[in-house]
Design a protein around this motif. Structure first.
Motif: not given
Ligand code: RFL
Length: 421
Positions: A194, A209-213, A298-300, A302, A318
């Motif tokens: 990362d 980029t998709y991010t989820y906290d 957290r997830s992400r 690209h 990812h």
């Protein structure tokens, strides 16, 4: 196929040279190596890719920033899912990598101190994952690659990627002795995690980029004390806790904590007291703590996972929260999809599989992101009522109960845990 080293010279002429003494010519000499794939990073992803390419006779050079001793000690994951074990077996690496690695077919889910066993293998036709701490897998992947004559360069500093959209990308770096190197290749595999350099060279706008906290913190403690008999997930009003084996005499332990929590708030005594309370075991033995950290949940992802002739693999493309144990397993999957793509391109002149690389990997990435989110909500919300309120706590407990009352629900959970699909 071995990489071929030769020497090249780069001549740099500064734009502003002193007038009286004539232009100063700085000469930077590179030791140049030609290869098919330059792999950045010797983690689970890079080493798997390197081994698979070696198996199909495609040359590659692996550049790793850290020392061999460092990467061989770095402890993280502990379970290699069935799909990945089968994949290594199909490539003829199963015996070397998993000798002595026990099967992992049962987990314990403990609610308010009352435990129930979930036998995954009852729902998977007996198929099981294997317990293999990540550092052992890495040690063995390094061993098999080097034994096969592989080119693996530790302590490579200042790795830089060039000409990724042309036919002949290059990677430059400096070795520990200060010598400058250049790798000329057909493809670059960014397997540098990362925080690596590979993704940073992709221009803004070429990747989304998709991010989820999750808004939760997770204290993780590695200790020299055996884990509980089975991988343990514990739910209670005090918060979530989990314990997993990392070899016969070590365990990785997790405690839900506040987002942004400070490690200073978690002296060892507090950690052990809290763990005992959350798993409902006053007599749980403590042991020397060898590593302690706080992971933000957290997830992400690209998208796409490629740019020109650069392919991002594993955590470089990812990250996924640790629930469900999918991070390393996704990295292994990406590596295989890329190895197959490169093989088709090099051996058969068929670049279609490489063009499909990102799409194929992302299908699995999103499937497992969904699983990880589902599992996180179910386990966390079943316990700490302050997370989502009493109504959702009841819903989460009903969802958890269904794993023990509905064969369909149990099948789905087991399939995803074991990585059947
Ligand atoms: P890695 O393992 O981070 O390896 C990347 C490598 O690249 C090197 N590197 C560079 N090399 C050259 N030049 C540069 N500029 C470089 N920058 C970086 C690094 O030194 C390193 O050697 O990524 P990779 O290979 O994609 O593998 C991904 C997995 O490591 C990761 O997903 C898992 O560890 C996640 N994870 C878990 N996954 C599971 O499947 N099951 C688990 O139980 C599990 N537990 C965990 C985990 C991750 C954790 N951390 C990191 C928060 C537990 C923890 C605590």
């Amino acid at each position: 196929m071995a990489a071929s080293p030769f020497l090249s010279v780069l001549v740099t002429i500064p734009l502003t040279a002193p007038a009286r003494r004539g232009p100063v010519i700085l000469v930077t000499s590179y030791e140049t190596t030609a290869t098919t794939v330059a792999i950045i990073g010797a983690g689970a992803a890079g080493l798997t890719l390197a081994n698979l390419l070696q198996r199909c006779g495609v040359s590659c050079v692996v550049l790793e920033r850290q020392s061999r001793a460092y990467v061989e000690k770095r402890q993280r994951a502990g379970v290699v899912e069935h799909r990945a074990v089968r994949m290594f077996e199909e490539w003829g690496l199963g015996d070397e990598l998993f000798a002595g690695a026990p099967a992992s077919g049962t987990i314990e889910i403990r609610v308010d101190g009352a435990g129930r066993l979930f036998h995954e293998s009852e729902y998977t036709g007996g198929v099981q994952s294997r317990m293999c701490p990540q550092q052992i897998l890495v040690q063995r992947l390094i061993g098999t690659f080097l034994d096969g004559g592989g080119d693996l360069r530790f302590e490579s500093a200042g790795v830089a990627l060039h000409d990724l959209t042309g036919d002949q990308p290059r990677v430059t770096y400096q070795d520990a002795a200060g010598t400058q190197h250049e790798i000329v290749c057909q493809f670059v595999a960014g397997c540098d995690g990362d925080h690596g350099v590979s993704r940073t060279v992709v221009p803004a706008g070429a990747m989304r980029t998709y991010t989820y906290d999750y808004g939760i913190g997770l204290l993780t403690v590695l200790a020299d004390v055996p884990a509980s008999r089975y991988p343990l997930f514990a739910v209670s009003e005090h918060g979530f806790a989990a314990r997993f084996a990392r070899g016969p005499n070590a365990s990785r332990n997790y405690l839900q904590c506040l987002p942004g929590d400070d490690l200073a708030n978690w002296p060892d005594d507090r950690f052990w007291d809290e763990l005992r309370q959350r798993v409902g075991e006053d007599g749980l033995a403590s042991g020397p703590v060898t590593e302690k950290g706080i992971v933000e949940m957290r997830s992400r992802v690209h998208e796409p996972m490629s740019y020109g002739r650069l392919f991002l693999v594993g955590d470089a493309a990812h990250i996924i929260n640790p629930m469900g144990g999918k991070g390393m397993n996704l990295a292994l999957h990406d590596a295989e999809v890329l190895a197959r793509g490169v093989r088709a391109a090099v051996r058969d002149g068929d670049e279609a599989p490489l063009r499909a690389y990102s799409e194929i990997c992302l299908r699995r990435v999103w499937d497992h992101q969904e699983f990880s989110r589902w599992m996180t909500e179910m386990l966390y919300e079943s316990g700490d009522v302050s997370l989502a309120g009493p109504f959702r706590q009841r819903l989460a407990r009903a969802r958890l109960e269904r794993l023990f009352t509905s064969r369909a629900a149990a099948n789905m959970f087991a399939e995803l845990m074991v990585g059947l699909t």
